[in-house]
Write an enzyme that holds these catalytic residues in place. Structure first.
Site, mmCIF file in Angstrom:
data_model
loop_
_atom_site.group_PDB
_atom_site.id
_atom_site.type_symbol
_atom_site.label_atom_id
_atom_site.label_comp_id
_atom_site.label_asym_id
_atom_site.label_seq_id
_atom_site.Cartn_x
_atom_site.Cartn_y
_atom_site.Cartn_z
ATOM 1 N N LEU A 1 -4.409 3.913 -2.911
ATOM 2 C CA LEU A 1 -5.844 3.970 -2.681
ATOM 3 C C LEU A 1 -6.357 5.374 -2.963
ATOM 4 O O LEU A 1 -5.933 6.338 -2.316
ATOM 5 C CB LEU A 1 -6.181 3.582 -1.246
ATOM 6 C CG LEU A 1 -5.715 2.201 -0.788
ATOM 7 C CD1 LEU A 1 -6.238 1.917 0.620
ATOM 8 C CD2 LEU A 1 -6.163 1.123 -1.756
ATOM 9 N N ALA B 1 0.861 -1.179 0.000
ATOM 10 C CA ALA B 1 0.000 0.000 0.000
ATOM 11 C C ALA B 1 0.897 1.228 0.000
ATOM 12 O O ALA B 1 1.635 1.467 0.959
ATOM 13 C CB ALA B 1 -0.909 -0.002 1.224
ATOM 14 N N MET B 2 0.837 2.012 -1.084
ATOM 15 C CA MET B 2 1.744 3.137 -1.278
ATOM 16 C C MET B 2 0.948 4.435 -1.253
ATOM 17 O O MET B 2 0.234 4.758 -2.192
ATOM 18 C CB MET B 2 2.517 2.968 -2.579
ATOM 19 C CG MET B 2 3.286 1.653 -2.643
ATOM 20 S SD MET B 2 4.175 1.383 -4.193
ATOM 21 C CE MET B 2 5.477 2.623 -4.026
ATOM 22 N N SER B 3 1.078 5.165 -0.149
ATOM 23 C CA SER B 3 0.306 6.390 0.044
ATOM 24 C C SER B 3 0.873 7.571 -0.723
ATOM 25 O O SER B 3 0.193 8.580 -0.908
ATOM 26 C CB SER B 3 0.265 6.742 1.532
ATOM 27 O OG SER B 3 1.571 7.095 1.984
ATOM 28 N N GLY C 1 3.809 8.735 0.459
ATOM 29 C CA GLY C 1 4.714 9.248 1.477
ATOM 30 C C GLY C 1 5.997 8.443 1.551
ATOM 31 O O GLY C 1 6.106 7.360 0.970
ATOM 32 N N ASP D 1 7.396 6.878 4.119
ATOM 33 C CA ASP D 1 7.352 5.641 4.905
ATOM 34 C C ASP D 1 6.898 4.452 4.062
ATOM 35 O O ASP D 1 7.541 3.395 4.066
ATOM 36 C CB ASP D 1 6.418 5.805 6.107
ATOM 37 C CG ASP D 1 6.950 6.788 7.132
ATOM 38 O OD1 ASP D 1 8.180 6.866 7.288
ATOM 39 O OD2 ASP D 1 6.138 7.474 7.778
ATOM 40 N N SER D 2 5.787 4.605 3.352
ATOM 41 C CA SER D 2 5.292 3.493 2.541
ATOM 42 C C SER D 2 6.225 3.212 1.373
ATOM 43 O O SER D 2 6.330 2.065 0.914
ATOM 44 C CB SER D 2 3.877 3.779 2.033
ATOM 45 O OG SER D 2 3.840 4.934 1.224
ATOM 46 N N CYS E 1 -10.519 4.306 9.292
ATOM 47 C CA CYS E 1 -9.925 4.048 7.978
ATOM 48 C C CYS E 1 -9.097 2.775 8.010
ATOM 49 O O CYS E 1 -9.166 1.943 7.098
ATOM 50 C CB CYS E 1 -9.064 5.234 7.552
ATOM 51 S SG CYS E 1 -8.391 5.098 5.877
ATOM 52 N N CYS F 1 -7.451 13.732 6.747
ATOM 53 C CA CYS F 1 -7.129 13.799 5.319
ATOM 54 C C CYS F 1 -8.226 14.438 4.497
ATOM 55 O O CYS F 1 -7.959 15.090 3.492
ATOM 56 C CB CYS F 1 -6.781 12.415 4.784
ATOM 57 S SG CYS F 1 -8.161 11.239 4.759
#
Length: 387
Positions: free
Chosen positions: A32, A6-8, A10, A12-13, A101, A198
């Protein structure tokens, strides 16, 4: 393993996905799309899940040479997170949309789809650790407590933990993540962390709610029942709030007053002195356990309780008990039959203050997450002592 990262968008991901690739896993990236306005732009560290975030995630996936997809979960996000957020405020509670979420989107809808497509695990950039035990995986705090995100993962169940992969759990600091990202050629290594809600990128929660919740003026009362002010909508207030009360009558002792409770049925806001925010017991429902607790839940057990993402854990005793109809309040959810009751230690240097119905309480034993529940009731320390 075959891993869905899961790549936001940001850092970190991005590093989590890179570590999964480096470990030899078969990795596919997914972003997402949660916003119903896909043209939304990011402003600094405000908000997330914007069009820029999607493009940043795609660039990282191209760098890692992994397949990349964008999945539209905006309708599910609106129903399970945004609409829930509005409904909670209408009911006089203070929700945590990040918990919802994680519960409904990232580790329910996303994970379910990943498993259905044959993936072995979903990787995220959360700072938390998983430890295998004879009774199944256990969720623990990250090694860096300053960045620990196990609180917002407290909603995960034993079955969900089987499919989770947290590559950043043993990283000592965020600075090292940024340094690693730069070394890997990830261009977002210095991208600001997102904060605030968000779907409210300007940070004005009260203003946003005023557009989505019907405003009904009402009275602000002190603890004696005297009217000391008026409000233009109880949804604009939270337990523990001091600023913006606009009280017309000063306190007799001249000290500041704080929001002590919100009564949605009578549309009243109750204010009083700070010391009356101290809480000795919290209780609530919608509970779940993060794996086999390994203890007898029919008995009271010692634990720590944390009520905010960055709050200090507080020693406590917890038990699972049925809700008596005589004790049911307007804060209890319809149909709830049991609740978790937590007695907070009263000898703390800093008492538990400003606890609001709707907040999430996460229970720990040491570094391990036992589970969580949504707070429905908070009993003041002076009331418990009087009882």
């Amino acid at each position: 393993m075959k891993i869905l990262a899961a790549m936001s968008g940001g850092v970190d991901s991005a590093v989590a996905a890179a570590r999964a690739v480096e470990a030899g896993h078969d990795v596919v990236g997914v972003h997402l799309a949660l916003s119903r306005m896909p043209g939304t732009l990011r402003t600094g560290s405000r908000g997330c899940c914007t069009v820029e975030d999607a493009m940043d995630a795609r660039r990282v996936a191209n760098l890692l040479d992994i397949p990349f997809y964008v999945w539209d979960f905006s309708e599910r996000f609106k129903a399970d997170v945004v609409d829930d957020f509005i409904a909670e405020y209408e009911a006089g509670r203070t929700p945590n949309p990040c918990m919802r979420c994680n519960e409904k989107i990232k580790f329910a809808a996303l994970l379910d789809k990943a498993v259905a497509l044959g993936f072995d695990a979903v990787a995220t950039g959360h700072y938390a650790s998983l430890i295998d035990s004879p009774n199944g995986p256990e969720l623990h705090r990250a090694s860096a407590w300053a960045k620990d995100q196990s609180y917002v993962l407290g909603v995960l169940t034993a079955e969900q933990l089987k499919y989770c992969y947290f590559p950043l759990g043993d990283t000592p600091s965020k600075a090292l993540i940024r340094e690693e990202a730069a070394d890997r050629g990830i261009q977002i290594s210095h991208k600001p962390d997102s904060h605030d809600i968000c779907f409210i990128p300007d940070g004005d929660t009260r203003g946003w709610l005023s557009e989505h919740v019907k405003r009904e003026p009402g009275d602000i009362l002190d603890e004696s029942g005297s009217t000391v002010g008026r409000h233009d909508g109880a949804h604009g207030y939270t337990i523990g709030q001091r600023r913006g009360l606009q009280l017309g009558v000063p306190a007799p002792d001249g000290n500041p007053r704080y929001v002590l409770s919100i009564r949605p049925v009578s549309n009243q806001v109750i204010v009083g002195p700070k010391e009356h925010l101290a809480v000795s017991r919290i209780a609530g429902g919608r509970f779940s356990w993060a794996g086999d607790p390994g203890i007898d839940l029919a008995e009271r057990f010692a634990c720590d309780v944390q009520i905010r993402a960055h709050a200090e854990p507080v020693p406590a005793y917890a038990s699972l008990v049925p809700i008596r109809e005589s004790e049911r309040t307007e804060q209890h959810r319809v149909g709830a039959t049991h609740e978790v009751v937590v007695d907070v230690a009263l000898d703390q240097a800093e008492p538990l203050l400003g606890v609001a119905p709707g907040q999430t309480a996460v229970l720990y034993i040491g570094t391990r997450v036992l589970g969580q529940f949504t707070i429905d009731r908070a009993i003041p320390a002076d009331s418990a002592q009087a009882a």
